[in-house]
Design an enzyme around this catalytic site. Sequence first.
Site, PDB file in Angstrom:
ATOM      1  N   SER A 142      34.195 -42.428 -77.181  1.00 56.24           N
ATOM      2  CA  SER A 142      35.355 -43.231 -77.589  1.00 56.24           C
ATOM      3  C   SER A 142      34.832 -44.370 -78.452  1.00 56.24           C
ATOM      4  O   SER A 142      33.639 -44.684 -78.403  1.00 56.24           O
ATOM      5  CB  SER A 142      36.013 -43.816 -76.328  1.00 56.24           C
ATOM      6  N   TYR A 155      35.918 -48.178 -68.013  1.00 56.86           N
ATOM      7  CA  TYR A 155      35.923 -47.077 -68.989  1.00 56.86           C
ATOM      8  C   TYR A 155      34.852 -47.316 -70.057  1.00 56.86           C
ATOM      9  O   TYR A 155      34.071 -46.424 -70.385  1.00 56.86           O
ATOM     10  CB  TYR A 155      37.304 -47.013 -69.620  1.00 56.86           C
TER      11      TYR A 155
HETATM   12  P1  NDP Z   1      44.342 -36.525 -71.259  1.00 56.98           P
HETATM   13  O1  NDP Z   1      44.585 -37.424 -70.116  1.00 56.98           O
HETATM   14  O2  NDP Z   1      45.476 -35.776 -71.860  1.00 56.98           O
HETATM   15  O3  NDP Z   1      43.210 -35.464 -70.933  1.00 56.98           O
HETATM   16  C1  NDP Z   1      42.201 -35.687 -69.994  1.00 56.98           C
HETATM   17  C2  NDP Z   1      41.664 -34.337 -69.558  1.00 56.98           C
HETATM   18  O4  NDP Z   1      40.574 -34.554 -68.656  1.00 56.98           O
HETATM   19  C3  NDP Z   1      42.709 -33.507 -68.826  1.00 56.98           C
HETATM   20  O5  NDP Z   1      42.581 -32.159 -69.212  1.00 56.98           O
HETATM   21  C4  NDP Z   1      42.324 -33.672 -67.357  1.00 56.98           C
HETATM   22  O6  NDP Z   1      42.706 -32.508 -66.660  1.00 56.98           O
HETATM   23  C5  NDP Z   1      40.809 -33.791 -67.475  1.00 56.98           C
HETATM   24  N1  NDP Z   1      40.202 -34.467 -66.335  1.00 56.98           N
HETATM   25  C6  NDP Z   1      40.421 -35.736 -65.909  1.00 56.98           C
HETATM   26  N2  NDP Z   1      39.707 -35.980 -64.807  1.00 56.98           N
HETATM   27  C7  NDP Z   1      39.027 -34.836 -64.519  1.00 56.98           C
HETATM   28  C8  NDP Z   1      38.139 -34.457 -63.489  1.00 56.98           C
HETATM   29  N3  NDP Z   1      37.780 -35.296 -62.506  1.00 56.98           N
HETATM   30  N4  NDP Z   1      37.628 -33.195 -63.486  1.00 56.98           N
HETATM   31  C9  NDP Z   1      38.006 -32.315 -64.472  1.00 56.98           C
HETATM   32  N5  NDP Z   1      38.829 -32.622 -65.471  1.00 56.98           N
HETATM   33  C10 NDP Z   1      39.348 -33.874 -65.495  1.00 56.98           C
HETATM   34  O7  NDP Z   1      43.664 -37.469 -72.374  1.00 56.98           O
HETATM   35  P2  NDP Z   1      42.879 -37.145 -73.738  1.00 56.98           P
HETATM   36  O8  NDP Z   1      43.068 -35.746 -74.158  1.00 56.98           O
HETATM   37  O9  NDP Z   1      43.216 -38.227 -74.660  1.00 56.98           O
HETATM   38  O10 NDP Z   1      41.365 -37.381 -73.267  1.00 56.98           O
HETATM   39  C11 NDP Z   1      40.303 -36.485 -73.576  1.00 56.98           C
HETATM   40  C12 NDP Z   1      39.042 -37.288 -73.809  1.00 56.98           C
HETATM   41  O11 NDP Z   1      39.199 -38.079 -74.987  1.00 56.98           O
HETATM   42  C13 NDP Z   1      38.688 -38.261 -72.687  1.00 56.98           C
HETATM   43  O12 NDP Z   1      37.298 -38.221 -72.435  1.00 56.98           O
HETATM   44  C14 NDP Z   1      39.067 -39.615 -73.268  1.00 56.98           C
HETATM   45  O13 NDP Z   1      38.304 -40.655 -72.716  1.00 56.98           O
HETATM   46  C15 NDP Z   1      38.742 -39.392 -74.729  1.00 56.98           C
HETATM   47  N6  NDP Z   1      39.390 -40.317 -75.650  1.00 56.98           N
HETATM   48  C16 NDP Z   1      40.761 -40.328 -75.799  1.00 56.98           C
HETATM   49  C17 NDP Z   1      41.357 -41.234 -76.645  1.00 56.98           C
HETATM   50  C18 NDP Z   1      42.834 -41.288 -76.854  1.00 56.98           C
HETATM   51  O14 NDP Z   1      43.334 -42.271 -77.449  1.00 56.98           O
HETATM   52  N7  NDP Z   1      43.594 -40.296 -76.443  1.00 56.98           N
HETATM   53  C19 NDP Z   1      40.565 -42.227 -77.399  1.00 56.98           C
HETATM   54  C20 NDP Z   1      39.144 -42.111 -77.169  1.00 56.98           C
HETATM   55  C21 NDP Z   1      38.591 -41.205 -76.330  1.00 56.98           C
HETATM   56  P3  NDP Z   1      43.157 -32.414 -65.115  1.00 56.98           P
HETATM   57  O15 NDP Z   1      44.073 -33.571 -64.850  1.00 56.98           O
HETATM   58  O16 NDP Z   1      43.823 -31.072 -65.029  1.00 56.98           O
HETATM   59  O17 NDP Z   1      41.883 -32.459 -64.338  1.00 56.98           O
END
Ligand code: NDP
Length: 272
Positions: A142, A155
């Site tokens: 990020s 975070y």
């Molecule tokens: P979402 O919340 O839509 O996606 C997060 C994903 O991570 C989901 O598929 C969730 O699935 C999975 N997840 C969360 N915790 C766990 C766990 N303990 N074990 C397995 N899977 C897990 O957000 P984003 O798509 O935005 O996030 C994706 C990545 O991008 C993250 O690492 C985030 O930090 C990063 N990011 C996002 C930004 C944004 O503005 N959107 C900016 C910068 C970075 P489930 O709940 O089914 O487990």
Amino acid sequence: MKTGQTGKVMWITGASSGIGEALAKWYNKRGWRLVLTARRKDALEDVVNGLERPENTLILPMDVSEFERYPESVDTVLNHFGRIDCCILNAGISHRSYIRETRFEVFKKLIDVNYLGTVAHAHAVLPEFRRAGSGHFVVISSMMGKFSSPGRAGYCGSKHALHGFFDGLRMEEYPNIKVTLVCPGFVSTSVSANALTGDGKPRGTVDRTTEKGVPVDKAAEIIARAVSKGKREIAFGGIEKTGLWLKRFFPSMLDKVVLSSKKNWEFDREEK
Ligand code: NDP
């Protein structure tokens, strides 16, 4: 690895929503075989049902912080597909609360999921990449992995740590194994609604900044292009990219800019 190649195996974590789901669609369309991981099996099934070629996928539901499950999971993938070419380590959760109002367990969870879960995955796949003589780790960090922000310290710490580990891995395994670190700014997903508050509960509302961020399909395209070029690190987003430059050359000025926008700290306003 170029887009358009077929038959290669891509393992995407956090594939049940947001950026991971969009990346799954991108690579499925281009003939990659996919391993999709997240905690919610039903959500992963919905993602697969929406793919053009659902037959080329393996659903592997797990919590990425169940570290002891990785060796068995790697075996499952190798037994199913016979190879792993690229891992997009994308699963993650964010944080919205001041340090003074946050239970310690929340910081631990952020490290377990965002940092140690990613490290454990790479550590378990590394022997296969070394045996094959090639492989690519794509780590979704990020901009918060490059500079910090009030109300997201847990975070930010977990994302900063990824850079230390994966920059080291890149050098240790050069030139056979590639590492691409991805630093998105705001991307329009549910990340802020899923962010943990001080007591460990999800925040439940989407930040306006996130809502107005880069569309998720566009983000997937930017990431996939960087992967195909074997980029070392990329950052993308809107005005927040200025923070990267300020942090590098004028870090005190970045602090002042952030502090001067205190009235806009969304989590702060809502909690009062
Ligand atoms: P979402 O919340 O839509 O996606 C997060 C994903 O991570 C989901 O598929 C969730 O699935 C999975 N997840 C969360 N915790 C766990 C766990 N303990 N074990 C397995 N899977 C897990 O957000 P984003 O798509 O935005 O996030 C994706 C990545 O991008 C993250 O690492 C985030 O930090 C990063 N990011 C996002 C930004 C944004 O503005 N959107 C900016 C910068 C970075 P489930 O709940 O089914 O487990």
